[in-house]
Design a protein around this motif. Structure first.
Motif: not given
Lengths: 248, 819
Positions: A145-163
């Motif tokens: 689901i594109p919307e969920l993908f975008r939200e999760a991607q932003a969250r990973f970046k914001q929280l620093g989950y580089v792995r």
């Protein structure tokens, strides 16, 4: 004449207020204590179900990750107050974030080590991927689901989950260029296990799939591939319940 | 307060009354459809039941505001009808906006709030309409039989017409017709009263305009409001998915979804070892769930290879090149393709929903490859049991549709999965024929074990001395398949089952010669619960095992056709305590939820019934005579309200077994009972006009209900067998011949009761109307709860018992000689 109407009106208000009281009671602020309480609840569930899930307790690193990863950052504002309750929560787009006990159990069943490659099919809010990354896994996660993908991607970046590497698309065919994987986790069960995912599982690897609907997991399907490449499945009832009573 | 006291309303506006009653019943049926689409069917049932308490509320309000409403019938009726007209559309639209989610019900307290909000919203239109109808009954209490007859006849017509309308219009659009019908009711009443003037006409036109505008706002919204966790909503979130066909039918909202970007991969029971590609598929949904697929069949041999690697193919492995195969519940046709892939020469496919056949033979013919199968495959749009009643010849193999697996289906009736249903299939098998019954499995085992024991009971009923030799069960992690042989399975056939399981890594669950170590090999459970369960069920202590198992496993019968009902009281405390410890899916919560609904409705009913009594006492005090009259009124109208709905629901169930068409059965029973009861009410009016005393006539009517009811029910079971294979028209006539003689005295009970009990106390009329409404609601909720436990025959006994209570109450009341 006015009294009966007002009585009925009050009845209606009581009915509505009864249901909405829980909605407005939003605690805020310090998340450490609720998070610890959540992990304590998970420990209790594990002890109660140890005979069924095949382990007495979950690995320390899994519980430590559950205690570190901010679940409240992975849920929408309107359910944030319930972020550390041991239950699934809606995250919009017809999807949910799983019950923490189930997340912890699935993570534990994967038996991953730091540096292991893990594939997740169905990113959702990204919480499961964050837990895996926190343990030290190198995570690839696919969301359709594109919307969920975008939200999760932003969250990973914001929280620093580089792995965590994420992509939007159809997870049925896995992530062939990064295969094989030490662990695969499929967050939404189909009526069959996608054969391409079985092929992308490393010898000695493990795959976990929760079966049921989004607010109630019936059982967990654990697929293991031996070092020789033989595949076996186990069905794990994540609860202490014996339907067959008597002489069994 | 009676009509004679208030000119010009000397005669009741029967057409206006009938139109409003028709609109209300149609609204109820449409809401049932709409909420079944938006949520799941028993939530639909629950919401509407509670909302119908509007009838009880109206009785309470009218009883408490009698003086105000008595002299303003025209205003009150217009207020009720126009109010209903507007709120019927608007309240539905508002209810749709509440994000109620049935799946999260046990997790989230806020769901209770949303549900309460829906109750309140839906209560409003029913309350308003009931105020209009109740005021009419109240006002014309001396002509109550005629007014009541108009109410019943209108409701009966509303039921019949709604089914007809749903063939052509979506339910959300039909709401506008219902709303317009209520405006027409006011117009008809005003015409009757000769009160149509310019002002009234403008007001009516304005109301109609508002209905049209609000309808236009609401009509396009129903699809968007489908619960986001229902399969259709989930499917449509996937990029590329789009609805390519949408059809409305009284049996359900039918949608076909295609997705050229992300293929569907519906392959129940597919082996983990599968190496075959899946073809393009389109998905079919009924009411946003019950997904089946249609495979693109291009006549390439590999197209259907994947089907050979699924658990449901085990029967065809034993009967390749079958001469004649019956595919029951064929849906989108996956099992037709499966049969053809195994070389079946002739396939009879049956599904009750007519839109499957229309699409497969029509616009999806090229995709499905149906045009290439003509001659070898015939698709029949009827129920399987109806088809078998007239089908000639026997089958080598009968392939059943997937069953079980949903905790949402507790009260769903399944006519195939009963002892009698299986016996009918068994009777159409060749001597070495097979029934192949696939099921979704859940943990701990439920459906698979119930299917096994149902087949066992059927075989015993057919005189098979060694049922164990006729049965085999296999499973994978998500599905199980029960095989039932007309003849004992031969050793080579058992070996073939073993080979099939070994080849595709499926688990053996039951064979008469199965060694324990052969089970639980591939999809390993902590303990081999499926194999242990079937072994117990095949043993001598079967009854004990069923009694102590934590889920309900008793074989369903035609009298208790609830295959998906697994709830047991004794297990519920343990399961409830585990609900937050990973055990939420253990609970089949349809049953406790409906019980909670009954308790809620009973509590509300008590309040609604008690308020006018409290009010009356506060205003005037109450004498001994008045108390006795009130107690009698309460008992009598509770008894006949409960009795009426119980009888009606029993007949709907029995007639659906007789006609094998649930929808037709429901429409016939509703219309038959309401119109017949309307006739009874007119008959009572005629008798009273000739000077017959109501207190003398009423006991006779109640005795007639009990005697005719008993005879009709006993005769129905015999007639079901006698006429089962006859033409539908003859069966409809037989069904009506059973319903009408019973409906006539049932229709006398309410108006004669009003005349007998409330004489000279017309303030009691709306109260009795409210009690009757509350009893009907409680009865409607109680029937499925009771039927799952006791069966419908017991419900019928209870219904007649209710009328007997009414009879005793009336006889005692006559003996009191009150003023």
């Amino acid at each position: 004449m006015r009294r009966p109407f007002s009585v009925l009106l009050m009845l209606a208000l009581v009915l509505v207020a009864n249901g909405t009281a829980a909605i407005v009671a939003v605690p805020a602020g310090d998340w450490e204590i609720p998070r610890r309480q959540m992990v304590a609840a998970i420990r209790e569930d594990v002890i109660a179900t140890r005979a069924y899930i095949g382990r007495k307790t979950l690995r320390d690193e899994v519980l430590a990750a559950m205690e570190r990863v901010p679940r409240h950052a992975f849920v929408p504002q309107e359910v944030m107050a319930a972020a550390y309750e041991n239950r699934p929560l809606p995250i919009g787009h017809g999807q949910t974030i799983s019950q923490p006990y189930i997340v912890a159990l699935m993570t534990d069943l994967l038996e991953i080590q730091p540096g292991d490659a893990v594939l997740e099919v169905g990113t959702g809010s990204g919480y499961q991927a964050a837990i895996l990354a926190d343990i030290g896994a190198s995570v690839r996660t696919i969301e359709i689901i594109p919307e969920l993908f975008r939200e999760a991607q932003a969250r990973f970046k914001q929280l620093g989950y580089v792995r965590v590497q994420s992509r939007q698309g159809d997870g049925y065919y896995g992530w062939p260029e990064a295969a094989p994987f030490d662990g695969i986790i499929v967050t939404a069960a189909a009526d069959h296990v996608p054969p391409p995912l079985v092929r992308q599982l490393k010898n000695g690897g493990r795959m976990v799939i929760p079966v049921g609907h989004r607010f109630g997991v019936q059982f967990l399907l654990l697929i293991t591939k031996s070092l020789e490449g033989n595949v076996q499945t186990r069905q794990i009832l994540p609860v202490r319940f014996v339907p067959l009573t008597g002489e069994h | 307060m009676s009509a004679s006291a208030h000119e010009p309303e000397a005669s009741p506006p029967l057409l206006g009354m009938a139109l409003l009653a028709a609109a209300v019943l149609a609204y109820e049926l449409l809401l049932m459809r709409l909420f079944a689409i938006v949520h799941w069917h028993h939530f639909a049932f629950m919401m509407i039941s509670i909302a119908l308490l509007g009838y009880g509320t109206s009785g309470t309000l009218l009883a408490m505001t009698g003086r105000f409403s008595a002299g303003r019938l025209r205003v009150v009726f217009a207020f009720g009808a126009i109010g209903f007209s507007l709120t019927s559309v608007l309240c539905f639209a508002a209810a749709q906006r509440l994000p109620f989610n049935a799946l999260a019900f046990l997790w989230s307290p806020r769901q209770w709030g949303y549900l309460a909000g829906i109750y309140v919203l839906l209560l409003i239109p029913f309350l308003l309409a009931a105020i209009g109808l109740g005021a009419m009954l109240h006002h014309y209490d001396r002509r109550i039989s005629r007014v009541y007859a108009a109410d019943l006849a209108g409701a009966g017509a509303g039921a019949g017409l709604t089914v007809g309308v749903l063939f052509h219009l979506p339910p959300q659009t039909s709401l506008c017709i219902v709303a317009a019908c209520a405006v027409a009711a006011v117009a008809a009443a005003s015409w009757h009263w000769r009160k149509i003037d310019g002002r009234t006409a403008i007001a009516l036109l304005a109301a109609l305009g508002l209905v049209v505008v609000s309808g236009m706002k609401v009509a396009p919204r129903s699809r968007a409001a489908v619960n986001p966790y229902k399969p259709l909503a989930q499917t449509l979130r996937v990029p590329g998915a789009r609805i390519i066909y949408e059809g409305h039918h009284p049996m359900g909202w039918f949608t076909v979804v295609a997705n050229p970007e992300v293929p569907f991969r519906h392959a129940p029971g597919l082996s983990l070892n599968s190496d075959a590609p899946l073809p393009d598929q389109m998905a079919f949904f009924v009411d946003g769930q019950a997904m089946t697929v249609i495979d693109r069949f291009n006549a390439q041999p590999r197209t259907a290879d994947y089907l050979k690697q699924c658990t449901p193919s085990v029967g065809l492995v034993l009967r390749p090149n079958a001469r004649r195969v019956l595919v029951a519940g064929a849906g989108g046709g996956q099992d037709i393709l499966r049969a053809r892939a195994f070389g079946a020469q002739s396939v009879e496919a049956v599904d009750a929903h007519p839109l499957y056949a229309r699409l497969l033979k029509g616009r999806l013919q090229a995709f499905s490859g149906f045009d290439r199968m003509q001659g070898a495959v015939r698709y029949h749009s009827t129920t399987v049991r109806a088809y078998l009643q007239s089908a000639a010849g026997v089958f080598d193999l009968i392939q059943l549709p997937m069953a079980g697996g949903s905790e949402m289906a507790t009260f769903g009736e399944n006519a195939l999965w009963t002892v009698e249903g299986l016996a009918q299939l068994w009777g159409h098998l060749e001597n070495d024929g097979l029934i192949v019954a696939p099921l979704w499995t859940r943990l701990p085992p439920r459906g698979g074990l119930k299917a096994f024991v149902t087949a066992w009971r059927m075989l015993e009923g057919q005189g098979v001395s060694q049922p164990k030799e006729h049965l085999a069960v296999i499973r994978n992690w998500r599905t199980a398949v029960v095989l039932v042989g007309r003849s004992p399975l031969r050793p080579r056939e058992k070996q073939a089952v073993r080979r099939f399981c070994r080849q595709w890594a499926f688990d053996l669950v039951y064979l008469s010669d199965l060694h324990p170590e052969e089970a639980n090999r591939y999809s390993v459970l902590a303990r081999p619960m499926f194999a242990e369960g079937t072994r117990e069920l095949a043993g001598e202590k079967r009854g004990e095992f069923i009694a102590r198992y934590k889920y309900e496993l008793s074989p369903p019968t035609d009298d208790r056709p609830f295959f998906d009902h697994y709830f047991r009281w004794k297990s519920s405390p343990e399961i409830a305590s585990l609900r937050h410890s990973g055990g939420i899916a253990l609970m089949d919560w349809g049953y406790p939820l409906l019980l909670a609904t009954l308790i809620q409705a009973a509590a509300l009913s008590l309040v609604l019934i008690g308020l006018p009594v409290w009010w009356q006492r506060r205003q005037h005090g109450t004498g001994v005579d008045e108390s006795a009259r009130r107690v009698t009124t309460l008992l009598y109208f509770t008894a006949i309200g409960g009795g009426f709905i119980f009888v009606e629901m029993v007949f709907i169930q029995r007639l659906s077994m007789f006609l094998h068409h649930p929808l037709m059965a429901a429409a016939l029973a509703l219309a038959g009972f309401l119109v017949g009861a309307g006739g009874g009410s007119i008959g009572a009016d005629a008798a009273l006009a000739r000077g017959v005393s109501a207190p003398k006539l009423l006991p006779l009517a109640l005795v007639a209900v009990i005697v005719i009811g008993w005879l009709a029910f006993a005769a129905m079971n015999a007639l079901i067998h006698r006429f089962s294979g006859d033409a539908l028209m003859l069966k409809l006539i037989v069904a009506l011949a059973l319903v009408l003689p019973l409906a006539v005295p049932m229709g006398m009970a309410f108006p004669l009761g009003i005349v007998t009990l409330t004489a000279k106390r017309s303030g009691l009329v709306p109260w009795a109307w409210g009690i009757n409404g509350c009893a009907t609601v409680l009865g409607a909720i109680a029937v499925p709860l009771l039927a799952t436990q006791t069966g419908y025959a017991f419900i019928m006994k209870l219904a007649l018992g209710f009328y007997a209570v009414g009879l005793v109450v009336i006889l005692r009341f006559r003996g009191l000689n009150l003023n």
